[in-house]
Scaffold this motif. Sequence first.
Motif, PDB file in Angstrom:
ATOM      1  N   THR A  86       0.995   9.365  36.661  1.00 46.74           N
ATOM      2  CA  THR A  86       1.189   9.165  38.103  1.00 46.74           C
ATOM      3  C   THR A  86      -0.096   9.310  38.901  1.00 46.74           C
ATOM      4  O   THR A  86      -0.210   8.751  39.986  1.00 46.74           O
ATOM      5  CB  THR A  86       2.223  10.162  38.696  1.00 46.74           C
ATOM      6  N   ASP A  87      -1.068  10.065  38.397  1.00 48.56           N
ATOM      7  CA  ASP A  87      -2.285  10.329  39.173  1.00 48.56           C
ATOM      8  C   ASP A  87      -3.431  10.708  38.246  1.00 48.56           C
ATOM      9  O   ASP A  87      -3.334  11.696  37.511  1.00 48.56           O
ATOM     10  CB  ASP A  87      -2.020  11.463  40.171  1.00 48.56           C
ATOM     11  N   GLY A  88      -4.511   9.937  38.302  1.00 51.71           N
ATOM     12  CA  GLY A  88      -5.678  10.190  37.447  1.00 51.71           C
ATOM     13  C   GLY A  88      -6.289  11.561  37.647  1.00 51.71           C
ATOM     14  O   GLY A  88      -6.949  12.085  36.759  1.00 51.71           O
ATOM     15  N   MET A  89      -6.064  12.156  38.822  1.00 54.55           N
ATOM     16  CA  MET A  89      -6.655  13.463  39.080  1.00 54.55           C
ATOM     17  C   MET A  89      -5.948  14.574  38.292  1.00 54.55           C
ATOM     18  O   MET A  89      -6.451  15.685  38.209  1.00 54.55           O
ATOM     19  CB  MET A  89      -6.642  13.767  40.582  1.00 54.55           C
ATOM     20  N   LEU A  90      -4.807  14.277  37.690  1.00 52.77           N
ATOM     21  CA  LEU A  90      -4.129  15.243  36.821  1.00 52.77           C
ATOM     22  C   LEU A  90      -4.712  15.245  35.409  1.00 52.77           C
ATOM     23  O   LEU A  90      -4.507  16.180  34.648  1.00 52.77           O
ATOM     24  CB  LEU A  90      -2.630  14.923  36.727  1.00 52.77           C
ATOM     25  N   VAL A  91      -5.432  14.184  35.071  1.00 58.23           N
ATOM     26  CA  VAL A  91      -5.916  13.986  33.707  1.00 58.23           C
ATOM     27  C   VAL A  91      -7.282  14.638  33.505  1.00 58.23           C
ATOM     28  O   VAL A  91      -8.188  14.487  34.317  1.00 58.23           O
ATOM     29  CB  VAL A  91      -5.995  12.480  33.376  1.00 58.23           C
ATOM     30  N   LYS A  92      -7.403  15.365  32.404  1.00 60.55           N
ATOM     31  CA  LYS A  92      -8.679  15.975  31.999  1.00 60.55           C
ATOM     32  C   LYS A  92      -9.708  14.868  31.835  1.00 60.55           C
ATOM     33  O   LYS A  92      -9.430  13.823  31.280  1.00 60.55           O
ATOM     34  CB  LYS A  92      -8.469  16.708  30.662  1.00 60.55           C
TER      35      LYS A  92
END
Length: 116
Positions: A86-92
């Motif tokens: 849902t959101d790239g900012m959640l991904v390491k």
Amino acid sequence: MLFICYPRCTTCQKAQKWLDANGITYELRNIKEENPSADELRSWHKASGLPLKKFFNTSGLLYKELGLKDKLPTMSEDEQLALLATDGMLVKRPLLVGDSFVLAGFTEAEWESKLR
């Protein structure tokens, strides 16, 4: 290779400088503009051999705002992958995706051993 990063992230900048200094070619993808899909994340997770939790940006604001530290243990793998998508900012980040490996986060020694 696919180098997935957030250009304003200092760790991503360090990783990119390292790749460039070592003459390693890659395709750059901004994780904020082009978020990984659940299917991409699923295949990268399998290829990495890492626990799925390692794909979450645990120091990110969104991770903390959503209270994921407490929620993740009760979520299924599919639910976690859907959430990551849902959101790239959640991904390491950064992520480095090669033909036979996936590296999550930048540890110079680990990248050195995989790419040399």
